[in-house]
Design a protein around this motif. Sequence first.
Motif, PDB file in Angstrom:
ATOM      1  N   SER A  98       0.752  -1.140  -0.088  1.00 40.86           N
ATOM      2  CA  SER A  98       0.003   0.055   0.037  1.00 40.86           C
ATOM      3  C   SER A  98       0.866   1.238  -0.096  1.00 40.86           C
ATOM      4  N   TRP A  99       0.809   1.822  -1.188  1.00 39.33           N
ATOM      5  CA  TRP A  99       1.966   3.144  -1.194  1.00 39.33           C
ATOM      6  C   TRP A  99       1.250   4.425  -0.448  1.00 39.33           C
ATOM      7  N   GLY A 100      -0.240   4.286   0.096  1.00 40.06           N
ATOM      8  CA  GLY A 100      -0.590   5.197   0.905  1.00 40.06           C
ATOM      9  C   GLY A 100      -0.496   4.921   2.444  1.00 40.06           C
ATOM     10  N   LYS A 101       0.181   3.853   2.893  1.00 45.05           N
ATOM     11  CA  LYS A 101       0.769   3.610   4.070  1.00 45.05           C
ATOM     12  C   LYS A 101       2.002   4.266   4.394  1.00 45.05           C
ATOM     13  N   LEU A 102       1.924   5.489   4.537  1.00 43.82           N
ATOM     14  CA  LEU A 102       3.169   6.364   4.594  1.00 43.82           C
ATOM     15  C   LEU A 102       3.758   6.288   6.206  1.00 43.82           C
ATOM     16  N   GLN A 103       5.089   6.350   6.035  1.00 42.90           N
ATOM     17  CA  GLN A 103       5.676   6.676   7.420  1.00 42.90           C
ATOM     18  C   GLN A 103       6.267   7.946   7.482  1.00 42.90           C
ATOM     19  N   PHE A 104       5.816   8.845   8.036  1.00 38.85           N
ATOM     20  CA  PHE A 104       5.895  10.280   8.116  1.00 38.85           C
ATOM     21  C   PHE A 104       7.504  10.499   8.936  1.00 38.85           C
TER      22      PHE A 104
END
Lengths: 114, 113
Positions: A98-104
């Motif tokens: 999932s490219w929307g599972k971002l680590q900020f």
Amino acid sequence: GQQVMQIPQYQHVQEGEDFTTYCNSSTTLSNIQWYKQRPGGHPVFLIQLVKSGEVKKQKRLTFQFGEAKKNSSLHITATQTTDVGTYFCAGPAMTTDSWGKLQFGAGTQVVVTP
Amino acid sequence: EPEVTQTPSHQVTQMGQEVILRCVPISNHLYFYWYRQILGQKVEFLVSFYNNEISEKSEIFDDQFSVERPDGSNFTLKIRSTKLEDSAMYFCASTDRGNSPLHFGNGTRLTVT
């Protein structure tokens, strides 16, 4: 687990000066994204870099993605008061579907003095 | 420009109560997310949702959390029994494709007392 670190945490800039904020990931990223959050606001997408070594410009903002796809930088020239806010880098790990599972990252809070 | 809308903007609840945070993603978007941001801290991924099911979830998203798309427009986050540490800003986000940047809503500030 994956960690994304940003430095500096806080940047105080005189109007008209340049500055750079840096982002480092503990793992290789499929892409890096930058978001800006004004005080009391929500993150707003600025740019996405996908290719190794990629450089993109948006007016006074220059974004760079490292050759190893583990680091990135944002350089702002001739800072204006409208640049005030917190700048976050974020990226999905190569291992995620999932490219929307971002680590900020923790963000760089920018304060501009007129 | 289309926006992601979230309601309410601020929710105050007592510890142990259930809350439902609501989001209306951009109409042609297919991928939906919840993130949270504890005051002064970074934005943290909670859950992603696609094709009517959870795609991925983080360690934060435990059994107290659930998401639902009850109709063609709303996307909700439910916390069954709130804890003090659930106090945060909760952001909904959506994208049209899996590799597109996120469009965030204005957030719901949840305060648990």
